[in-house]
Motif scaffolding. Structure first.
Motif, PDB file in Angstrom:
ATOM      1  N   ILE A 133       0.837  -1.205   0.000  1.00 41.80           N
ATOM      2  CA  ILE A 133       0.000   0.000   0.000  1.00 41.80           C
ATOM      3  C   ILE A 133       0.872   1.256   0.000  1.00 41.80           C
ATOM      4  O   ILE A 133       0.656   2.185  -0.798  1.00 41.80           O
ATOM      5  N   GLY A 134       1.865   1.292   0.886  1.00 38.75           N
ATOM      6  CA  GLY A 134       2.713   2.470   0.989  1.00 38.75           C
ATOM      7  C   GLY A 134       3.505   2.737  -0.280  1.00 38.75           C
ATOM      8  O   GLY A 134       3.588   3.882  -0.749  1.00 38.75           O
ATOM      9  N   LEU A 135       4.097   1.692  -0.839  1.00 37.56           N
ATOM     10  CA  LEU A 135       4.879   1.867  -2.061  1.00 37.56           C
ATOM     11  C   LEU A 135       3.994   2.267  -3.235  1.00 37.56           C
ATOM     12  O   LEU A 135       4.359   3.124  -4.045  1.00 37.56           O
ATOM     13  N   ARG A 136       2.816   1.671  -3.330  1.00 32.76           N
ATOM     14  CA  ARG A 136       1.924   2.005  -4.445  1.00 32.76           C
ATOM     15  C   ARG A 136       1.455   3.459  -4.344  1.00 32.76           C
ATOM     16  O   ARG A 136       1.385   4.169  -5.354  1.00 32.76           O
ATOM     17  N   GLU A 137       1.157   3.916  -3.133  1.00 38.13           N
ATOM     18  CA  GLU A 137       0.679   5.285  -2.975  1.00 38.13           C
ATOM     19  C   GLU A 137       1.754   6.298  -3.329  1.00 38.13           C
ATOM     20  O   GLU A 137       1.458   7.383  -3.831  1.00 38.13           O
TER      21      GLU A 137
END
Length: 404
Positions: free
Chosen positions: A325-329
């Motif tokens: 989630i963090g990397l995609r955001e």
């Protein structure tokens, strides 16, 4: 080879040659060095700028010739520069342990060392030569083995006075960052770019991001171009009483089309064939470098570790999900299957949530450019920071509930 050598230090061989007594750092004259096939076996010639201590031996499974120097600077030397006329499968070179550098030659067939030594020239340069001759598998096995101090042994598990207590949000979270590869194991390479260097840069930058944010303590498994065996990395994390172990990589796939970040957790069964090959390649790097993997399984210990993982594995899965989630955001896109599983040895600490992040594939030109871009790296680091912060809160809340 050219040059007149005044001193001959060649030694007839029947076993490992132990370190010779010289001192200094040497460089390799690539134009006057090479590895060639002879009628009887293999010949290795390395013209060094000065004599240095050395040791030579062979290892089995797979068959390898190992040459250690104290110490040679291998910078600028490529394997293809040395493979002149030979069917040798591969050559690996680089720092190995404190004060020692190593060359590993993957042998195509069993060969024993017949002769090895230095010819010291009038200008104090030195020609190292090793001659190998073909042998039966039985003779090769009998002559092979590392002398004392020449092989990394798998470390014993750290004996902790008290178990690692699960973090509850009451203090700083200890993060151990593991920049993949290093030393004799450069990882994936594209031109003069090495995965080991990219990941060390990323890990050092990520450490600063986490420390500046606060709430974290951070240690690295290596802070320079040093070879660290996979099992040693796990032991270091346990010795640091880590709350999270995060291994950082940027591998290569042969087809070169794969792109984007991927997050791995441990599993006996890989998510796909590519993941399986990736895990095998990571473990094989340790073996080729000369790590002793001959220890016997401890059945009781394995059972206890599996029990510990019944709690740790779900925590690692949640961390991996938060990282996706963090990397995609922050990055916008990821690999087509951003959450995968494989049997990475470096993820096998039973009591520490452990995740491996492939930040991209340096076999892909776009990924390679991104990994070398400070702005892109900063976005990825902020994505990891966000994931660790979110995971810490959720994990601590669950720990407090379990204690009630």
């Amino acid at each position: 080879m050219r040059g007149i050598f005044a001193t001959l230090c060649a030694l007839s061989f029947a076993g490992a040659i132990h370190a010779q007594e010289f001192n200094a750092l040497a460089r390799v004259d690539v134009e006057k060095s090479g590895i060639i096939d002879t009628e009887d076996g293999l010949k290795v010639d390395l013209l060094l700028s000065q004599p240095v201590p050395y040791r030579v031996f062979t290892l089995t499974d797979p068959a390898r010739l190992v040459i250690d120097f104290n110490e040679v600077d291998w910078s600028g030397v490529e394997a293809e520069d040395l493979l002149l006329d030979t069917q040798v499968q591969a050559v690996h070179m680089g720092p190995f342990s404190a004060g020692w550098s190593r060359m590993v030659v993957d042998l195509k067939s069993p060969q024993v060392i017949d002769l090895a030594g230095l010819k010291i020239g009038e200008t104090r340069d030195a020609l190292f030569t090793a001659l190998l001759k073909n042998a039966t598998p039985e003779a090769f096995a009998a002559a092979s083995g590392a002398p004392a101090g020449a092989a990394f042994s798998v470390p014993k598990a750290v004996d902790l006075a008290t178990p690692i207590r699960r973090q509850t949000g009451e203090g700083d979270v200890m993060i151990v960052l593991d920049p993949g590869h290093g030393g004799i194991d450069p990882g994936a390479e594209r031109g003069d770019v090495r995965e080991a260097d990219l990941m060390l840069t990323f890990a050092l930058e990520l450490k600063e991001v986490l420390l500046r944010e606060g709430g974290f303590q951070v240690q690295l498994t290596r802070e320079d171009d040093t070879f660290v065996p996979l099992e040693t990395r796990v032991t270091m994390a346990r010795a640091a009483r880590a709350d999270v172990f995060l291994s950082l990589h940027a591998d290569a796939l042969s087809e070169g089309r794969a792109t984007g970040a991927t997050v791995y957790t441990l599993s006996d069964t890989a998510s796909d064939e590519a993941s399986q090959k990736l895990a095998e390649r990571h473990d094989r790097a340790d073996l080729l470098a000369g790590v002793d993997l001959s220890q016997q399984d401890d059945v009781i210990a394995n059972i206890l570790m599996e029990l510990a993982r019944t709690e740790t594995s779900p925590r690692a899965d949640r961390l991996a999900d938060d990282l996706v989630i963090g990397l995609r955001e922050h990055l916008g896109t990821m690999y087509k299957k951003p959450r995968l599983e494989a049997g990475f040895s470096v993820l096998k600490a039973p009591d520490i949530p452990s995740v491996l992040v492939e930040l991209g594939f340096i076999s892909n030109p776009k990924d390679l450019d991104r990994l070398q871009d400070p702005e892109w790296r900063k976005k990825a680091q902020l994505g990891i920071l966000q994931a660790l912060q979110n995971w810490t809160v959720t994990d601590a809340a669950e720990a407090r509930l379990l204690r009630q």
